[in-house]
Design an enzyme around this catalytic site. Structure first.
Site, mmCIF file in Angstrom:
data_model
loop_
_atom_site.group_PDB
_atom_site.id
_atom_site.type_symbol
_atom_site.label_atom_id
_atom_site.label_comp_id
_atom_site.label_asym_id
_atom_site.label_seq_id
_atom_site.Cartn_x
_atom_site.Cartn_y
_atom_site.Cartn_z
ATOM 1 N N PRO A 12 0.791 -1.229 0.000
ATOM 2 C CA PRO A 12 0.000 0.000 0.000
ATOM 3 C C PRO A 12 0.828 1.287 0.000
ATOM 4 C CG PRO A 12 -0.068 -1.050 2.156
ATOM 5 C CD PRO A 12 0.580 -2.032 1.217
ATOM 6 N N ASN A 13 0.303 2.261 -0.706
ATOM 7 C CA ASN A 13 0.863 3.617 -0.811
ATOM 8 C C ASN A 13 2.138 3.700 -1.646
ATOM 9 O OD1 ASN A 13 -1.172 4.866 0.836
ATOM 10 N ND2 ASN A 13 -0.241 3.831 2.572
ATOM 11 N N ARG A 20 5.388 10.943 -2.490
ATOM 12 C CA ARG A 20 5.215 10.565 -1.086
ATOM 13 C C ARG A 20 6.523 10.696 -0.299
ATOM 14 N NH1 ARG A 20 4.668 4.407 1.192
ATOM 15 N NH2 ARG A 20 4.219 5.022 3.336
ATOM 16 N N TYR A 25 11.560 8.160 0.853
ATOM 17 C CA TYR A 25 11.397 7.229 -0.264
ATOM 18 C C TYR A 25 12.008 7.695 -1.581
ATOM 19 C CZ TYR A 25 8.127 5.452 3.195
ATOM 20 O OH TYR A 25 7.570 4.976 4.367
ATOM 21 N N ASN A 74 7.647 -5.866 -1.072
ATOM 22 C CA ASN A 74 7.694 -4.752 -0.130
ATOM 23 C C ASN A 74 6.275 -4.641 0.432
ATOM 24 O OD1 ASN A 74 7.744 -2.392 1.310
ATOM 25 N ND2 ASN A 74 8.796 -1.197 -0.263
ATOM 26 N N ALA A 77 3.263 -0.758 4.744
ATOM 27 C CA ALA A 77 2.751 -0.684 6.124
ATOM 28 C C ALA A 77 2.257 -2.050 6.630
ATOM 29 C CB ALA A 77 1.639 0.347 6.211
ATOM 30 N N HIS A 80 4.195 -4.281 9.229
ATOM 31 C CA HIS A 80 4.124 -4.122 10.682
ATOM 32 C C HIS A 80 2.777 -4.546 11.255
ATOM 33 C CE1 HIS A 80 7.506 -1.777 9.372
ATOM 34 N NE2 HIS A 80 6.731 -0.903 8.765
ATOM 35 N N ASP A 87 0.891 -15.295 6.811
ATOM 36 C CA ASP A 87 0.364 -16.651 6.778
ATOM 37 C C ASP A 87 0.207 -17.158 5.346
ATOM 38 O OD1 ASP A 87 0.300 -16.848 9.525
ATOM 39 O OD2 ASP A 87 -1.882 -16.698 9.716
ATOM 40 N N GLU A 98 12.273 -9.732 1.439
ATOM 41 C CA GLU A 98 11.526 -8.556 1.923
ATOM 42 C C GLU A 98 12.376 -7.326 1.629
ATOM 43 O OE1 GLU A 98 10.810 -8.867 6.154
ATOM 44 O OE2 GLU A 98 10.375 -6.724 6.335
ATOM 45 N N HIS A 100 12.598 -3.014 1.676
ATOM 46 C CA HIS A 100 12.075 -1.700 2.068
ATOM 47 C C HIS A 100 12.972 -0.627 1.467
ATOM 48 C CE1 HIS A 100 9.334 -3.573 4.840
ATOM 49 N NE2 HIS A 100 10.338 -4.318 5.264
ATOM 50 N N LEU A 101 12.358 0.394 0.935
ATOM 51 C CA LEU A 101 13.141 1.496 0.364
ATOM 52 C C LEU A 101 13.906 2.225 1.453
ATOM 53 C CD1 LEU A 101 10.203 2.651 -1.849
ATOM 54 C CD2 LEU A 101 12.420 1.982 -2.779
ATOM 55 N N SER A 102 13.210 2.523 2.551
ATOM 56 C CA SER A 102 13.834 3.259 3.650
ATOM 57 C C SER A 102 14.455 2.276 4.644
ATOM 58 C CB SER A 102 12.784 4.122 4.358
ATOM 59 O OG SER A 102 11.808 3.303 4.980
ATOM 60 N N ARG A 107 13.918 4.530 11.843
ATOM 61 C CA ARG A 107 12.714 5.365 11.886
ATOM 62 C C ARG A 107 11.935 5.110 13.185
ATOM 63 N NH1 ARG A 107 9.746 4.887 6.290
ATOM 64 N NH2 ARG A 107 8.602 6.609 7.254
ATOM 65 N N ARG A 111 8.175 0.567 13.332
ATOM 66 C CA ARG A 111 8.633 0.027 12.051
ATOM 67 C C ARG A 111 9.703 -1.053 12.223
ATOM 68 N NH1 ARG A 111 6.155 3.442 8.267
ATOM 69 N NH2 ARG A 111 5.878 5.507 9.154
HETATM 70 C C1 DQA Z 1 8.366 0.828 3.575
HETATM 71 C C2 DQA Z 1 8.543 1.085 5.082
HETATM 72 C C3 DQA Z 1 7.236 0.910 5.824
HETATM 73 O O1 DQA Z 1 7.427 1.134 7.215
HETATM 74 C C4 DQA Z 1 6.209 1.905 5.315
HETATM 75 O O2 DQA Z 1 4.970 1.707 5.941
HETATM 76 C C5 DQA Z 1 6.071 1.883 3.836
HETATM 77 C C6 DQA Z 1 7.262 1.703 3.002
HETATM 78 C C7 DQA Z 1 9.644 1.134 2.783
HETATM 79 O O3 DQA Z 1 9.699 0.731 1.629
HETATM 80 O O4 DQA Z 1 10.567 1.771 3.291
HETATM 81 O O5 DQA Z 1 5.000 2.110 3.300
HETATM 82 O O6 DQA Z 1 8.047 -0.524 3.381
#
Ligand code: DQA
Length: 147
Positions: A12-13, A20, A25, A74, A77, A80, A87, A98, A100-102, A107, A111
């Protein structure tokens, strides 16, 4: 050797990348990242399928339908919060990385908890879009490919 098939799942997002929170990011859009992934996959002769959803249910349905050798996810959110996505990966015995960009460890403390990391092959966090490419390169050289 037959062509490896990899699925990429963006949570998501991530469709908002580019606009964003660039301090976390960066400035690349999801389309830019996907273009980079397709280019690298082409060089490596890997078949990739890319999926993004803001919906937990759609991500679970996607995971249940996977036929790829390996997945890069990825969960954004949902990392977490989603026992349900975790599952589905475990139930379908999906080998995944897995990404994550950040750097989620640098943070907010919520997270730092991931429902995915202990069942992932590996975790990449904080390398921006290069993290996806690193995951692709790893999978390319990985011998043990099985779902
Ligand atoms: C994220 C890190 C997550 O904590 C956050 O909710 C995201 C992006 C990242 O790519 O850094 O939406 O997965």
């Amino acid at each position: 050797m037959s062509k490896k098939k990899i699925s990429i799942i963006h949570g998501p997002n991530l469709n908002l990348l580019g606009e964003r929170e660039p301090e976390h990011y960066g400035n690349m859009t999801l389309e830019d990242i996907n273009t980079k992934l397709k280019e690298r996959a082409g060089e490596l002769n890997i078949e990739i399928d890319i999926f993004q959803s803001n919906s937990e249910a759609e991500i679970i349905e996607k995971i249940q339908s996977l036929t790829s050798d390996f997945t890069i996810i990825n969960p954004a959110a949902f990392t977490h919060s989603s026992v349900a996505i975790r599952d589905s990966l475990v139930a379908k015995k999906i080998r995944f990385i897995e990404v994550h960009l950040s750097n989620v460890f640098a943070r907010e403390s919520f997270r730092k908890n991931s429902f995915f990391s202990d069942v992932a092959v590996g975790v990449i966090s904080g390398l921006g879009p290069e993290g996806y490419i690193a995951a692709l390169n790893y999978i390319n050289q990985s011998e043990k490919i099985s779902r």
